[in-house]
Design a protein around this motif. Structure first.
Motif, PDB file in Angstrom:
ATOM      1  N   TYR A 149       2.486   5.823  -5.770  1.00 19.40           N
ATOM      2  CA  TYR A 149       2.285   5.820  -7.140  1.00 19.40           C
ATOM      3  C   TYR A 149       1.209   6.981  -7.394  1.00 19.40           C
ATOM      4  CZ  TYR A 149      -0.250   4.860 -11.687  1.00 19.40           C
ATOM      5  OH  TYR A 149      -0.832   5.044 -12.770  1.00 19.40           O
ATOM      6  N   ASP A 150       0.138   7.172  -6.589  1.00 24.98           N
ATOM      7  CA  ASP A 150      -0.901   8.107  -6.940  1.00 24.98           C
ATOM      8  C   ASP A 150      -0.322   9.304  -6.528  1.00 24.98           C
ATOM      9  OD1 ASP A 150      -3.511   7.827  -7.640  1.00 24.98           O
ATOM     10  OD2 ASP A 150      -4.476   8.081  -5.522  1.00 24.98           O
ATOM     11  N   THR A 199      -6.234  15.107 -12.811  1.00 20.21           N
ATOM     12  CA  THR A 199      -6.148  13.800 -12.359  1.00 20.21           C
ATOM     13  C   THR A 199      -7.068  13.190 -11.463  1.00 20.21           C
ATOM     14  OG1 THR A 199      -4.929  14.706 -10.501  1.00 20.21           O
ATOM     15  CG2 THR A 199      -3.623  14.482 -12.566  1.00 20.21           C
ATOM     16  N   LEU A 200      -8.088  13.752 -11.223  1.00 19.38           N
ATOM     17  CA  LEU A 200      -9.052  13.157 -10.429  1.00 19.38           C
ATOM     18  C   LEU A 200      -9.561  11.958 -10.634  1.00 19.38           C
ATOM     19  CD1 LEU A 200     -10.815  13.269  -7.516  1.00 19.38           C
ATOM     20  CD2 LEU A 200     -12.471  14.663  -8.828  1.00 19.38           C
ATOM     21  N   ILE A 201     -10.388  11.957 -12.015  1.00 21.88           N
ATOM     22  CA  ILE A 201     -10.875  10.557 -12.458  1.00 21.88           C
ATOM     23  C   ILE A 201     -10.000   9.737 -12.771  1.00 21.88           C
ATOM     24  CG2 ILE A 201     -10.607  11.407 -14.971  1.00 21.88           C
ATOM     25  CD1 ILE A 201     -13.804   9.725 -13.250  1.00 21.88           C
ATOM     26  N   ARG A 202      -8.645   9.821 -12.953  1.00 19.20           N
ATOM     27  CA  ARG A 202      -7.627   8.787 -13.233  1.00 19.20           C
ATOM     28  C   ARG A 202      -7.172   8.072 -12.070  1.00 19.20           C
ATOM     29  NH1 ARG A 202      -1.498   9.684 -15.606  1.00 19.20           N
ATOM     30  NH2 ARG A 202      -0.777   7.387 -15.238  1.00 19.20           N
ATOM     31  N   SER A 203      -7.209   8.972 -10.756  1.00 22.02           N
ATOM     32  CA  SER A 203      -7.072   8.459  -9.520  1.00 22.02           C
ATOM     33  C   SER A 203      -8.201   7.388  -8.891  1.00 22.02           C
ATOM     34  CB  SER A 203      -6.885   9.557  -8.255  1.00 22.02           C
ATOM     35  OG  SER A 203      -5.711  10.124  -8.805  1.00 22.02           O
ATOM     36  N   ILE A 214       1.045  -1.169  -0.221  1.00 24.08           N
ATOM     37  CA  ILE A 214       0.131   0.189   0.143  1.00 24.08           C
ATOM     38  C   ILE A 214       0.981   1.366  -0.057  1.00 24.08           C
ATOM     39  CG2 ILE A 214      -1.759  -1.203   1.210  1.00 24.08           C
ATOM     40  CD1 ILE A 214      -1.017   0.322   3.907  1.00 24.08           C
ATOM     41  N   LEU A 215       2.082   1.151   0.604  1.00 24.20           N
ATOM     42  CA  LEU A 215       2.936   2.155   0.440  1.00 24.20           C
ATOM     43  C   LEU A 215       3.400   2.600  -0.872  1.00 24.20           C
ATOM     44  CD1 LEU A 215       5.265   1.771   3.568  1.00 24.20           C
ATOM     45  CD2 LEU A 215       3.241   3.170   3.358  1.00 24.20           C
ATOM     46  N   PHE A 266       1.615  14.800  -8.263  1.00 23.24           N
ATOM     47  CA  PHE A 266       2.687  15.779  -8.213  1.00 23.24           C
ATOM     48  C   PHE A 266       3.283  16.206  -9.686  1.00 23.24           C
ATOM     49  CE2 PHE A 266       3.858  14.502  -3.791  1.00 23.24           C
ATOM     50  CZ  PHE A 266       2.937  15.283  -3.151  1.00 23.24           C
ATOM     51  N   ASP A 267       3.256  14.985 -10.549  1.00 16.89           N
ATOM     52  CA  ASP A 267       3.906  15.401 -11.905  1.00 16.89           C
ATOM     53  C   ASP A 267       2.889  16.256 -12.713  1.00 16.89           C
ATOM     54  OD1 ASP A 267       5.687  14.286 -14.114  1.00 16.89           O
ATOM     55  OD2 ASP A 267       3.858  13.833 -15.064  1.00 16.89           O
TER      56      ASP A 267
END
Length: 353
Positions: free
Chosen positions: A203-204, A238-242, A197-198, A209-210
């Motif tokens: 990754y998220d 990036t919300l929907i991707r996350s 999970i870390l 940040f990118d």
């Protein structure tokens, strides 16, 4: 609802994540306080691999129950007993037993359930070995954190690295707190789940940040938005991707946790899936509502972004004044000497006389 979803996919909906940072900070502080309280009051239910002990595993009879198995073990003089279903077997964990007590338990189980003594498998784990496992787990966690700090500092900057580490600690504490309150056993599989999970949470955060780096990199001295506004814009894109990534990852883990452990009694999978399920949910929340607000808080202290924020505020104030002046001018009444907004001519004035 379909309209909202399509707007989310296009990134047309702007959610003020950073503006509500006090709400996120308060919620996270509450969750961490409850988690720490659980670890203090109840403590973590460490598995036999960490505290040492004896493990007995034998076929599960159709009429047997957890209470019956526990009573059978207690009759041999063993006091600390944890009984779990492991597929078609019973898995019984006790305190460390000596070489004379182990055969006694095997004989009692074999006699109670009419099975051969050889069908009762045993495993004795010393406390020293469990301590070594715990030590290596902490070392692995420390090396992971240092590697992440170094990578993010080189790939992005130290502020992003610090925000990501705070979010990771946030995820670990809350996940550990849920283990403490629920009483789930912490095993080496659980530690693997923690490390997994870390990586997922990281990754998220890196994806967010990118995007923030890409958007804020275009902000010059004449920019029309602040760092905070740009960060919010990046989060909206990036919300929907996350959410999609989280949903796809959580569904199979939820199936293992809620269906597999209920129907199949998969003990090891249960220990692993709970860590993954909780960590993925909390990790998605922390990457959006913890890591990014902390990053923005740190960046807002830089002189460059403070100066940009002042210039943007001044432009917005000037634009607001200009709009107010135009509105007042549009509302002014037509003068008595004019008709339909057209100034009166000299002939019109002489006719009135």
């Amino acid at each position: 609802m379909p309209g909202i979803i399509s707007r989310l996919y296009r990134g047309d909906i702007d959610i003020d994540f950073v503006g509500k940072r006090k709400l996120w900070y308060g919620l996270s502080a509450l969750l961490m306080a409850v988690s720490i309280l659980g670890m203090v009051v109840h403590g973590l239910n460490l598995g036999v691999e960490f505290r040492g002990g004896s493990v007995f595993e034998f076929p599960r009879a159709a009429t047997s129950s957890v209470e019956e198995v526990r009573e059978t073990i207690h009759e041999t003089g063993v006091h600390q007993t944890i009984v779990q279903q492991a597929g078609n077997n019973w898995r019984v964990t006790t305190e460390s037993l000596d070489t004379n007590e182990v055969p006694k338990v095997q004989q009692a189980v074999a006699q109670k359930y009419h099975i051969d003594v050889n069908e009762v498998s045993t495993q004795v784990i010393g406390a020293t070995w469990g301590g070594e496992v715990a030590q290596k787990a902490w070392i692995g966690l420390g090396v992971f954190m240092l590697a992440i700090m170094l990578y993010l500092s080189l790939a992005f900057e130290w502020r992003m690295a610090l925000a990501a580490i705070v979010a990771l600690v946030h995820d670990l504490v809350i996940t550990a707190g849920i283990y403490a309150w629920s009483g789930f056993e912490v095993t080496p599989a659980t530690m693997l789940g923690f490390l997994t999970i870390l990586g997922y949470s990281l990754y998220d955060a890196v994806v967010v940040f990118d995007m923030i780096k890409e958007v804020t990199g275009k902000l010059g001295t004449s920019a029309k938005m602040t760092y905070t506004q740009a960060a919010n814009n990046a989060l909206s894109h990036t919300l929907i991707r996350s959410l999609n990534t989280s949903l796809v990852a959580i569904l199979p883990v939820a199936a293992i946790l809620f269906i597999g452990t209920t129907l199949l009694g998969a003990g090891t999978l249960k220990d692993l899936s709970l860590a993954l399920f909780v960590g993925m949910v909390v990790g998605t929340y922390s990457s959006l509502c913890v890591a990014t607000p902390i990053l923005v808080t740190l960046k807002e202290r830089e002189p460059y972004w403070q100066a940009l924020a002042k210039r943007v505020a001044q432009r917005e104030a000037s634009a607001a004044k200009a709009a107010a002046a135009e509105a007042r001018a549009a509302k002014q009444p037509v003068s008595a000497g004019s008709q339909n907004g057209v100034p009166a001519t000299e002939d019109d004035k002489r006719k009135k006389r």
